[in-house]
Scaffold this active site. Structure first.
Site, PDB file in Angstrom:
ATOM      1  N   ASP A  19     -54.744  20.726 -46.527  1.00  0.00           N
ATOM      2  CA  ASP A  19     -53.506  21.042 -45.807  1.00  0.00           C
ATOM      3  C   ASP A  19     -53.819  21.870 -44.561  1.00  0.00           C
ATOM      4  OD1 ASP A  19     -50.828  21.093 -45.281  1.00  0.00           O
ATOM      5  OD2 ASP A  19     -50.330  22.585 -46.799  1.00  0.00           O
ATOM      6  N   ARG A  72     -50.688  16.515 -33.395  1.00  0.00           N
ATOM      7  CA  ARG A  72     -51.013  16.592 -34.818  1.00  0.00           C
ATOM      8  C   ARG A  72     -52.147  15.636 -35.213  1.00  0.00           C
ATOM      9  NH1 ARG A  72     -47.622  18.929 -38.193  1.00  0.00           N
ATOM     10  NH2 ARG A  72     -48.118  17.416 -39.807  1.00  0.00           N
ATOM     11  N   ASN A 108     -45.335  11.869 -47.682  1.00  0.00           N
ATOM     12  CA  ASN A 108     -45.847  11.734 -46.301  1.00  0.00           C
ATOM     13  C   ASN A 108     -45.331  10.486 -45.578  1.00  0.00           C
ATOM     14  OD1 ASN A 108     -49.127  13.202 -47.020  1.00  0.00           O
ATOM     15  ND2 ASN A 108     -47.256  14.168 -46.303  1.00  0.00           N
TER      16      ASN A 108
HETATM   17  C1  FPP Z   1     -51.994  17.811 -44.459  1.00  0.00           C
HETATM   18  O1  FPP Z   1     -51.918  18.524 -43.264  1.00  0.00           O
HETATM   19  C2  FPP Z   1     -52.875  16.677 -44.317  1.00  0.00           C
HETATM   20  C3  FPP Z   1     -52.506  15.370 -44.418  1.00  0.00           C
HETATM   21  C4  FPP Z   1     -51.139  14.939 -44.706  1.00  0.00           C
HETATM   22  C5  FPP Z   1     -53.463  14.280 -44.207  1.00  0.00           C
HETATM   23  C6  FPP Z   1     -54.855  14.523 -44.665  1.00  0.00           C
HETATM   24  C7  FPP Z   1     -55.760  13.647 -43.888  1.00  0.00           C
HETATM   25  C8  FPP Z   1     -56.990  13.966 -43.467  1.00  0.00           C
HETATM   26  C9  FPP Z   1     -57.672  15.202 -43.826  1.00  0.00           C
HETATM   27  C10 FPP Z   1     -57.756  13.099 -42.553  1.00  0.00           C
HETATM   28  C11 FPP Z   1     -58.191  11.776 -43.014  1.00  0.00           C
HETATM   29  C12 FPP Z   1     -58.546  11.632 -44.432  1.00  0.00           C
HETATM   30  C13 FPP Z   1     -59.571  10.884 -44.872  1.00  0.00           C
HETATM   31  C14 FPP Z   1     -59.775  10.717 -46.322  1.00  0.00           C
HETATM   32  C15 FPP Z   1     -60.509  10.265 -43.954  1.00  0.00           C
HETATM   33  P1  FPP Z   1     -50.519  18.643 -42.532  1.00  0.00           P
HETATM   34  O2  FPP Z   1     -50.404  17.528 -41.565  1.00  0.00           O
HETATM   35  O3  FPP Z   1     -49.426  18.682 -43.555  1.00  0.00           O
HETATM   36  O4  FPP Z   1     -50.662  20.019 -41.810  1.00  0.00           O
HETATM   37  P2  FPP Z   1     -49.494  21.067 -41.525  1.00  0.00           P
HETATM   38  O5  FPP Z   1     -48.942  21.495 -42.856  1.00  0.00           O
HETATM   39  O6  FPP Z   1     -50.214  22.179 -40.833  1.00  0.00           O
HETATM   40  O7  FPP Z   1     -48.489  20.386 -40.665  1.00  0.00           O
END
Ligand code: FPP
Length: 246
Positions: A23, A36, A71
């Protein structure tokens, strides 16, 4: 990749299964006045790093929460970018996964993934199926409650057909009916970015997991911090609800 154990870590006490709630990609980008998607791209670097570290340490199971059922409600542009990132990751890393003994696995509502993403995912799973050092499970379009509903439905059908009697329903049967069947429960669940909740991730499976929360945003999560969490994990006493003999 030879196994090297950093100071303070004991091989015998390493977790068998570590799961990450990755996260903070969005906040990482926002702090730098970037979009983002750049945060997710940097997050993919941390994925590579954590996988490499876990493989080198000899941790046999790693699970990453890459995309939740919730998501899908993000703007289409971000969802598309995440799907593209995932596909590129799988294509670019395939040779490395095979070389390093990584077996790729996935849990979640995979039918909801765009066709090309699902195709690449299944192909990579097939091509890495001989991997015997580490099982990397990607939770994609995953939600623990939805997984449990599916399991309840499957068990109910067995009861209705007479294959299983209600009195035979036990914890083992529930575990075997989840998508994580065959994978041991996580010993350690880590969530980055300072949020202190499980957000519908492995709720059944994490009943006795040690949970760690760190303020570090996922793109900044380092090998050093992974080691330090593992050291703290090794210092925790896991009682599983029992009283340990002196
Ligand atoms: C949460 O951060 C993260 C995600 C919803 C996506 C996770 C994806 C990756 C780490 C990259 C690609 C993955 C692979 C397996 C190659 P957020 O967007 O909710 O962050 P925030 O809470 O700060 O907005």
């Amino acid at each position: 990749m030879d196994s090297i154990l950093p100071e303070g870590l004991v091989a015998e006490a390493l977790p068998t299964h570590v799961a990450f709630i990755m996260d903070g990609n969005g906040r990482w980008a926002k702090k730098r006045v970037m979009n983002r998607v750049t945060g997710h791209e940097k997050g993919a670097r941390s994925v590579r790093q954590v996988l490499e570290t876990a493989t080198q340490l000899g941790i046999p199971y790693l699970t990453l929460y890459a995309f939740s059922t919730e998501n899908w409600q993000r703007p289409k542009k971000e969802v598309d970018a995440l799907m593209g990132l995932l596909t590129r990751f799988l294509k670019n890393e395939k040779a490395n996964l095979v070389k390093n003994g990584v077996r790729l696995h996935a849990i979640g509502e995979l039918d909801r993934l765009p066709k090309d993403v699902k195709k690449t995912l299944l192909a990579t799973m097939e091509e890495t199926r001989e991997g015997d050092r580490i099982t990397l499970t990607l939770a994609l379009s995953y939600g623990s409650r939805s997984e449990m509903v599916e399991a309840i439905r499957a068990i109910s059908e067995k009861v209705a057909s007479g294959e299983v009697s209600p009195s035979a329903i036990d914890e083992a049967l529930v575990s075997q009916s989840l998508q994580t069947r065959g994978i041991p429960d996580p010993d350690l669940v880590v969530r980055t970015s300072g949020e202190m909740r499980l957000s519908n991730f492995l709720l059944w499976q994490s009943a006795y997991s040690e949970i760690f929360f760190t303020d570090t945003l996922w793109p900044d999560f380092s090998e050093e911090e992974f080691y330090s969490i593992l050291r703290e994990f090794q210092g925790r006493e896991r009682r599983f609800g029992k009283v340990l003999e002196p």
